[in-house]
Write a protein that holds these residues in place. Structure first.
Motif, PDB file in Angstrom:
ATOM      1  N   PHE A  30     -34.583 -12.837 -14.622  1.00 45.47           N
ATOM      2  CA  PHE A  30     -33.950 -12.485 -13.431  1.00 45.47           C
ATOM      3  C   PHE A  30     -33.748 -11.200 -12.940  1.00 45.47           C
ATOM      4  CE2 PHE A  30     -30.562 -11.941 -10.168  1.00 45.47           C
ATOM      5  CZ  PHE A  30     -30.971 -12.831  -9.111  1.00 45.47           C
ATOM      6  N   PRO A  31     -33.379 -10.132 -13.577  1.00 40.74           N
ATOM      7  CA  PRO A  31     -33.117  -8.838 -12.947  1.00 40.74           C
ATOM      8  C   PRO A  31     -34.570  -8.019 -12.904  1.00 40.74           C
ATOM      9  CG  PRO A  31     -32.190  -8.792 -15.168  1.00 40.74           C
ATOM     10  CD  PRO A  31     -32.580 -10.183 -14.785  1.00 40.74           C
ATOM     11  N   LEU A  32     -35.451  -8.608 -13.739  1.00 39.50           N
ATOM     12  CA  LEU A  32     -36.679  -7.998 -13.516  1.00 39.50           C
ATOM     13  C   LEU A  32     -37.499  -8.400 -12.456  1.00 39.50           C
ATOM     14  CD1 LEU A  32     -39.411  -6.509 -14.901  1.00 39.50           C
ATOM     15  CD2 LEU A  32     -39.693  -8.652 -16.074  1.00 39.50           C
ATOM     16  N   TRP A  33     -37.315  -9.723 -12.112  1.00 36.27           N
ATOM     17  CA  TRP A  33     -37.932 -10.057 -10.916  1.00 36.27           C
ATOM     18  C   TRP A  33     -37.348  -9.789  -9.770  1.00 36.27           C
ATOM     19  CZ3 TRP A  33     -42.791 -11.657  -9.510  1.00 36.27           C
ATOM     20  CH2 TRP A  33     -43.456 -11.808 -10.420  1.00 36.27           C
ATOM     21  N   LEU A  34     -36.026  -9.627  -9.665  1.00 42.21           N
ATOM     22  CA  LEU A  34     -35.042  -9.280  -8.632  1.00 42.21           C
ATOM     23  C   LEU A  34     -35.498  -7.840  -8.282  1.00 42.21           C
ATOM     24  CD1 LEU A  34     -32.800  -9.429  -6.481  1.00 42.21           C
ATOM     25  CD2 LEU A  34     -31.332  -8.475  -8.248  1.00 42.21           C
ATOM     26  N   GLY A  35     -35.774  -6.860  -9.315  1.00 42.26           N
ATOM     27  CA  GLY A  35     -36.398  -5.560  -9.158  1.00 42.26           C
ATOM     28  C   GLY A  35     -37.910  -5.604  -8.460  1.00 42.26           C
ATOM     29  N   TYR A  36     -38.447  -6.461  -8.847  1.00 42.19           N
ATOM     30  CA  TYR A  36     -40.000  -6.642  -8.090  1.00 42.19           C
ATOM     31  C   TYR A  36     -39.800  -6.952  -6.729  1.00 42.19           C
ATOM     32  CZ  TYR A  36     -44.469  -8.663  -6.824  1.00 42.19           C
ATOM     33  OH  TYR A  36     -45.584  -9.023  -6.293  1.00 42.19           O
ATOM     34  N   ILE A  37     -38.866  -7.926  -6.266  1.00 46.01           N
ATOM     35  CA  ILE A  37     -38.634  -8.194  -5.088  1.00 46.01           C
ATOM     36  C   ILE A  37     -38.091  -7.260  -4.105  1.00 46.01           C
ATOM     37  CG2 ILE A  37     -37.185  -9.927  -3.524  1.00 46.01           C
ATOM     38  CD1 ILE A  37     -37.635 -11.868  -6.000  1.00 46.01           C
ATOM     39  N   LEU A  38     -37.074  -6.621  -4.389  1.00 47.02           N
ATOM     40  CA  LEU A  38     -36.601  -5.421  -3.950  1.00 47.02           C
ATOM     41  C   LEU A  38     -37.610  -4.352  -3.557  1.00 47.02           C
ATOM     42  CD1 LEU A  38     -33.228  -5.184  -5.309  1.00 47.02           C
ATOM     43  CD2 LEU A  38     -33.512  -5.952  -3.289  1.00 47.02           C
ATOM     44  N   ALA A  39     -38.491  -4.081  -4.925  1.00 51.38           N
ATOM     45  CA  ALA A  39     -39.427  -2.993  -4.819  1.00 51.38           C
ATOM     46  C   ALA A  39     -40.549  -3.384  -3.565  1.00 51.38           C
ATOM     47  CB  ALA A  39     -39.959  -2.894  -6.043  1.00 51.38           C
ATOM     48  N   VAL A  40     -40.713  -4.743  -3.508  1.00 48.00           N
ATOM     49  CA  VAL A  40     -41.796  -5.183  -2.628  1.00 48.00           C
ATOM     50  C   VAL A  40     -41.166  -4.981  -1.176  1.00 48.00           C
ATOM     51  CG1 VAL A  40     -43.219  -6.901  -1.837  1.00 48.00           C
ATOM     52  CG2 VAL A  40     -43.234  -6.477  -4.258  1.00 48.00           C
ATOM     53  N   ASP A  41     -39.871  -5.327  -1.240  1.00 42.04           N
ATOM     54  CA  ASP A  41     -39.242  -5.503   0.200  1.00 42.04           C
ATOM     55  C   ASP A  41     -39.352  -4.140   0.851  1.00 42.04           C
ATOM     56  OD1 ASP A  41     -37.352  -7.293   2.033  1.00 42.04           O
ATOM     57  OD2 ASP A  41     -36.561  -5.307   2.002  1.00 42.04           O
ATOM     58  N   GLY A  42     -39.025  -2.967  -0.077  1.00 44.10           N
ATOM     59  CA  GLY A  42     -38.944  -1.851   0.437  1.00 44.10           C
ATOM     60  C   GLY A  42     -40.393  -1.161   1.005  1.00 44.10           C
ATOM     61  N   LEU A  43     -41.499  -1.689   0.114  1.00 48.06           N
ATOM     62  CA  LEU A  43     -42.860  -1.362   0.698  1.00 48.06           C
ATOM     63  C   LEU A  43     -43.226  -1.795   1.985  1.00 48.06           C
ATOM     64  CD1 LEU A  43     -44.840  -1.494  -2.697  1.00 48.06           C
ATOM     65  CD2 LEU A  43     -44.484   0.367  -1.229  1.00 48.06           C
ATOM     66  N   VAL A  44     -42.732  -3.283   2.033  1.00 45.01           N
ATOM     67  CA  VAL A  44     -42.766  -3.786   3.538  1.00 45.01           C
ATOM     68  C   VAL A  44     -42.092  -3.293   4.578  1.00 45.01           C
ATOM     69  CG1 VAL A  44     -42.446  -5.993   4.674  1.00 45.01           C
ATOM     70  CG2 VAL A  44     -43.326  -6.073   2.294  1.00 45.01           C
ATOM     71  N   PHE A  45     -40.958  -3.016   4.566  1.00 42.35           N
ATOM     72  CA  PHE A  45     -40.006  -2.121   5.142  1.00 42.35           C
ATOM     73  C   PHE A  45     -40.676  -0.735   5.567  1.00 42.35           C
ATOM     74  CE2 PHE A  45     -36.796   0.631   6.673  1.00 42.35           C
ATOM     75  CZ  PHE A  45     -36.290   0.017   7.729  1.00 42.35           C
ATOM     76  N   MET A  46     -41.089   0.035   4.720  1.00 42.49           N
ATOM     77  CA  MET A  46     -41.795   1.164   4.817  1.00 42.49           C
ATOM     78  C   MET A  46     -43.071   0.962   5.749  1.00 42.49           C
ATOM     79  SD  MET A  46     -42.867   3.658   1.806  1.00 42.49           S
ATOM     80  CE  MET A  46     -43.715   4.963   1.797  1.00 42.49           C
ATOM     81  N   ARG A  47     -43.931  -0.050   5.551  1.00 39.11           N
ATOM     82  CA  ARG A  47     -45.153  -0.237   6.273  1.00 39.11           C
ATOM     83  C   ARG A  47     -44.908  -0.740   7.664  1.00 39.11           C
ATOM     84  NH1 ARG A  47     -49.724   0.341   4.085  1.00 39.11           N
ATOM     85  NH2 ARG A  47     -50.724  -1.097   5.330  1.00 39.11           N
ATOM     86  N   LYS A  48     -43.795  -1.609   7.918  1.00 37.76           N
ATOM     87  CA  LYS A  48     -43.818  -2.442   9.177  1.00 37.76           C
ATOM     88  C   LYS A  48     -42.382  -1.990   9.706  1.00 37.76           C
ATOM     89  CE  LYS A  48     -44.182  -6.852   9.130  1.00 37.76           C
ATOM     90  NZ  LYS A  48     -44.133  -8.496   8.768  1.00 37.76           N
ATOM     91  N   GLY A  49     -41.502  -1.396   9.168  1.00 35.07           N
ATOM     92  CA  GLY A  49     -40.132  -1.195   9.877  1.00 35.07           C
ATOM     93  C   GLY A  49     -39.350  -2.091  10.096  1.00 35.07           C
ATOM     94  N   THR A  50     -39.783  -3.409   9.008  1.00 29.45           N
ATOM     95  CA  THR A  50     -38.867  -4.766   9.011  1.00 29.45           C
ATOM     96  C   THR A  50     -39.304  -5.327   7.812  1.00 29.45           C
ATOM     97  OG1 THR A  50     -38.161  -6.489  10.029  1.00 29.45           O
ATOM     98  CG2 THR A  50     -40.455  -6.140  10.219  1.00 29.45           C
ATOM     99  N   SER A  51     -38.296  -6.225   7.170  1.00 33.32           N
ATOM    100  CA  SER A  51     -38.570  -6.823   5.869  1.00 33.32           C
ATOM    101  C   SER A  51     -37.781  -8.041   5.995  1.00 33.32           C
ATOM    102  CB  SER A  51     -38.469  -5.860   4.840  1.00 33.32           C
ATOM    103  OG  SER A  51     -36.990  -5.653   4.693  1.00 33.32           O
ATOM    104  N   LEU A  52     -37.898  -8.881   4.856  1.00 32.74           N
ATOM    105  CA  LEU A  52     -36.894  -9.970   4.832  1.00 32.74           C
ATOM    106  C   LEU A  52     -35.430  -9.683   4.491  1.00 32.74           C
ATOM    107  CD1 LEU A  52     -39.247 -12.195   2.168  1.00 32.74           C
ATOM    108  CD2 LEU A  52     -38.660 -12.659   4.550  1.00 32.74           C
ATOM    109  N   LEU A  53     -35.173  -8.572   3.594  1.00 42.16           N
ATOM    110  CA  LEU A  53     -33.716  -8.187   3.564  1.00 42.16           C
ATOM    111  C   LEU A  53     -33.372  -7.661   4.634  1.00 42.16           C
ATOM    112  CD1 LEU A  53     -31.446  -7.712   1.630  1.00 42.16           C
ATOM    113  CD2 LEU A  53     -32.632  -5.531   0.899  1.00 42.16           C
ATOM    114  N   SER A  54     -34.396  -6.358   5.395  1.00 41.22           N
ATOM    115  CA  SER A  54     -33.802  -5.911   6.709  1.00 41.22           C
ATOM    116  C   SER A  54     -33.197  -6.838   7.706  1.00 41.22           C
ATOM    117  CB  SER A  54     -34.524  -4.697   6.833  1.00 41.22           C
ATOM    118  OG  SER A  54     -35.734  -5.439   7.621  1.00 41.22           O
ATOM    119  N   ARG A  55     -34.264  -8.017   7.722  1.00 40.24           N
ATOM    120  CA  ARG A  55     -33.858  -8.892   9.048  1.00 40.24           C
ATOM    121  C   ARG A  55     -32.946  -9.654   8.838  1.00 40.24           C
ATOM    122  NH1 ARG A  55     -39.635  -9.294   8.672  1.00 40.24           N
ATOM    123  NH2 ARG A  55     -39.771 -11.342   7.321  1.00 40.24           N
ATOM    124  N   SER A  56     -32.534 -10.055   7.790  1.00 34.40           N
ATOM    125  CA  SER A  56     -31.363 -10.950   7.466  1.00 34.40           C
ATOM    126  C   SER A  56     -30.906 -10.768   5.989  1.00 34.40           C
ATOM    127  CB  SER A  56     -31.494 -12.277   8.049  1.00 34.40           C
ATOM    128  OG  SER A  56     -30.392 -13.214   7.625  1.00 34.40           O
TER     129      SER A  56
END
Length: 283
Positions: free
Chosen positions: A39-65
């Motif tokens: 779980f923490p390994l995949w939570l890390g993956y999810i957060l890392a990818v969310d960070g990349l999405v936010f960096m590229r789009k200015g929005t992401s699943l976590l930042s939206r809600s």
């Protein structure tokens, strides 16, 4: 490459740290460990990818809600248990190390780990979407009334086929649910891939296919040196393999991603949580 603000967010760095630490613990230690490191390994993956999405789009699943982000983990649990139920008939995969856990402990650890499936695929699909600017193919599917009906009938036929003759039709488990649920969503006015493809927009499909293949690679790679771990025992198509997964099995990830999106849209459409209406961006 399109960078919105050029700054990788804190939660992305936190995710990368989790990946490094728990990847090492999962592969670098012996005995039972993956039930607590997965779980923490995949939570890390999810957060890392969310960070990349936010960096590229200015929005992401976590930042939206943050609430919607949490609910993806919640919804993921029953979604994957459905496939575990199917596998009780198919017996296509087994978990080495299951014998070390009581039934209660197994269900609790398994549910926690299953919770990462939906957010991992949705996050990665949204990341892929930032690279695919237009569809490779643009055929327009005239949906009308007939295509959803055909899908629905075929879906139930495939469901019966793999449950009654699992040794022959086991691959259909990764297709049938999509064919059953997608027409229901279309009829009820919920979000569907058909709404895009009938306009010649196949980007959502490519995004999800690309996203799930990336997730599939990491699922199978991180599983390879894990314990407990899953192994595959298919009636045919067992060789050649990439990690524990037969190469042909990676094709099953493609319709599986469509099933996840269809089940998500059916559930969120029925429960009518306002923040989830346009929460997931398939394109």
């Amino acid at each position: 490459m399109r960078w919105v603000n050029g700054k990788y967010p804190f939660h992305g760095w936190l995710g990368l740290m989790l990946v490094v630490v728990f990847w090492f613990l999962n592969w670098g230690t012996g005995g039972l460990r993956t039930h607590v490191t997965f779980f923490p390994l995949w939570l890390g993956y999810i957060l890392a990818v969310d960070g990349l999405v936010f960096m590229r789009k200015g929005t992401s699943l976590l930042s939206r809600s943050p609430k919607g982000f949490f609910l993806l983990f919640v919804f993921s649990v029953p979604f994957w248990w459905l496939f575990e139920l199917f596998n009780s008939v198919l017996q296509n995969w087994q978990y080495q190390g299951r014998e070390y856990f009581s039934d209660t402990a197994y269900v609790l650890f398994a549910s926690l780990n299953f919770s990462t499936v939906l957010p991992a695929v949705f996050e990665t699909a949204e990341l892929v979407a930032t690279f695919i600017r237009q569809s490779f193919l643009k055929p327009r599917w005239k949906t009308g009334r007939s295509l959803p009906l055909i899908f629905f009938v075929l879906g139930w036929g495939m469901l019966v086929a793999f449950l009654v003759w699992p040794a022959v039709f086991f691959p259909l488990v990764w297709v049938a649910i999509y064919f059953i649920v997608e027409p229901i969503n279309y009829r009820l006015g919920f979000n569907t891939f058909l709404q895009y493809t009938e306009k010649g927009n196949w980007r959502p499909v490519w995004n999800f296919w690309g996203g799930v293949l990336i997730c599939g690679f990491f699922w199978e790679m991180w599983n390879y040196y894990s314990f407990p771990k899953w192994i595959y025992e298919l009636p045919y198509l067992n060789e050649p393999k990439l990690f524990e997964m037969p190469l042909a099995g990676y094709l099953g990830y493609l319709p599986f991603s469509l099933e996840l999106f269809a089940m998500y849209n059916l559930l969120t459409g029925l429960i009518r949580i306002k923040i989830l209406k346009h929460y997931v961006h398939p394109e």
